[in-house]
Scaffold this active site. Sequence first.
Site, PDB file in Angstrom:
ATOM      1  N   GLU A 184      40.544 -65.200   4.299  1.00 14.94           N
ATOM      2  CA  GLU A 184      41.472 -64.220   3.599  1.00 14.94           C
ATOM      3  C   GLU A 184      42.473 -63.708   4.586  1.00 14.94           C
ATOM      4  OE1 GLU A 184      39.402 -61.428   1.391  1.00 14.94           O
ATOM      5  OE2 GLU A 184      41.141 -60.169   1.084  1.00 14.94           O
ATOM      6  N   LYS A 228      33.037 -54.386  -0.346  1.00 15.83           N
ATOM      7  CA  LYS A 228      33.621 -55.537  -0.037  1.00 15.83           C
ATOM      8  C   LYS A 228      34.603 -55.462   0.924  1.00 15.83           C
ATOM      9  CE  LYS A 228      36.391 -59.346  -0.657  1.00 15.83           C
ATOM     10  NZ  LYS A 228      37.667 -59.653  -0.235  1.00 15.83           N
ATOM     11  N   ASP A 271      23.815 -64.286  10.917  1.00 13.32           N
ATOM     12  CA  ASP A 271      23.744 -64.621   9.643  1.00 13.32           C
ATOM     13  C   ASP A 271      24.458 -63.663   8.626  1.00 13.32           C
ATOM     14  OD1 ASP A 271      22.464 -65.184   6.990  1.00 13.32           O
ATOM     15  OD2 ASP A 271      20.526 -65.369   7.933  1.00 13.32           O
ATOM     16  N   HIS A 286      49.874 -57.577   1.847  1.00 12.64           N
ATOM     17  CA  HIS A 286      49.251 -58.895   1.252  1.00 12.64           C
ATOM     18  C   HIS A 286      50.283 -59.978   1.147  1.00 12.64           C
ATOM     19  CE1 HIS A 286      45.193 -59.462   0.686  1.00 12.64           C
ATOM     20  NE2 HIS A 286      45.078 -60.167  -0.444  1.00 12.64           N
TER      21      HIS A 286
END
Length: 447
Positions: free
Chosen positions: A84, A279, A295, A392
Amino acid sequence: MKSDSGFSKLSKRKKLRWVVENFFRNPEEVMRELTGFWHHSEEKQKIFDEFSENTLTNFYLPFGIAPNFVINGTTYCVPMVIEESSVVAAASAGAKFWMDRGGFKATVTDVTKVGQVHFLWHGKKSKLESVFPDLRSRLLEEAKHITANMDKRGGGILQVELVDKKEIESGYYQLDCTFNTCDAMGANFINSVLEQFAKTLKGFVATHAIFDDSEREVTIVMAILSNYTPECLVKAWAECPIEALGKVVEDDPETFAKKFELAVRIAHHDIARATTHNKGIFNGIDAVVMATGNDFRAVEGCGHTFAARSGQYRSLTSASIEDGMFRFSIEFPIAVGTVGGLTNLHPLAKRSLELLGNPNAKELMQIIVCVGLAQNFAAVKSLVTTGIQFGHMKMHLMNILIHMNATKEEIQLAVEHFNEKTISFTAVREFLDALRAENLIQNTKSA
Ligand code: MEV
């Protein structure tokens, strides 16, 4: 033909051939493209092939770094694997911001891991309880062949408890076990021990004189570690006097601090916001977990469960303003390793650990959680000031310009032009078209 029962036995090239011929319109082109992602060294490719099954090729992700992470006084250059855009830039910005204000602090409470043998047994509970000390000794004894190495390294089995779970299901009990796996994540170790425990338990109950014939049957439901490791808890924080925050975009330090604190409080109460807020934390955490060969599904599972420990899913971070100090903190349980598993096998995971100065598991836990905190700081800082699309879209603008084969001059002009304007694919296309048309006219005039 779109199914093949012997597929797993084919060679890699044959598997790939079967796939391209059955699922693609232009098999030769796809074959060339997918083999083009094989590593040029056969030896290295073999390493990647063996991580998983039915491997056809490699799926690339960017491996980047976020420098300037000051954690407990040490400066780290942190490896991050993430697709991302803006995540690495945001982590770096968060790290730099706090570097100039004393950096991050972190502590680890423990590294205890957990697992259970879930079983059904319909005998008299008091009998099992009375012989449980013998059973525990037998469990430890018969698992010695698995634990010997870990014991030598200072780890091993910590506790084995019998837990009555009959409120869930008639006859349901657990052997609830805790482990110290030192610098390893320890999943294989724990699962091997638990499976051995299951065998020992069955044998013990089948033969012990205290039980009568109606009590000899144990049904093992499953023996498995738990990824919920609340005791592997990292506490990390960054703090400074409010005025040391400085002017943040248009906001004076106090206005910024108050908006920031409110944004974090909203994520504490509102599950819709908490999910996105967390998130953002995982953007940073997962990227370092991936880069170090750990992991990320286990880390995500544990983190989300912890976020819901009060019965409501909440923000993993907290912010406070007290006595003129701004404090931003996180509590996060994380089980990761710096030895064993992919950390030793993946050549880039090894390099990541080297880049971090070959930390032990506790140090790595602290680094990862501080990156999560920095990531969240950068995200919330943007959200309460410029908005997230500002940064962004700047990244996005470059991607669009490159995609449109813009020249260096065109890129420079576009960056200036879109400084204060909304960036979209169409807007950039129109800008470039106009620029190119203008240049064409001028070139024609001067010719
Ligand atoms: C985007 O990947 C993550 C953010 O949405 C996190 C947040 O909203 O806090 C920016």
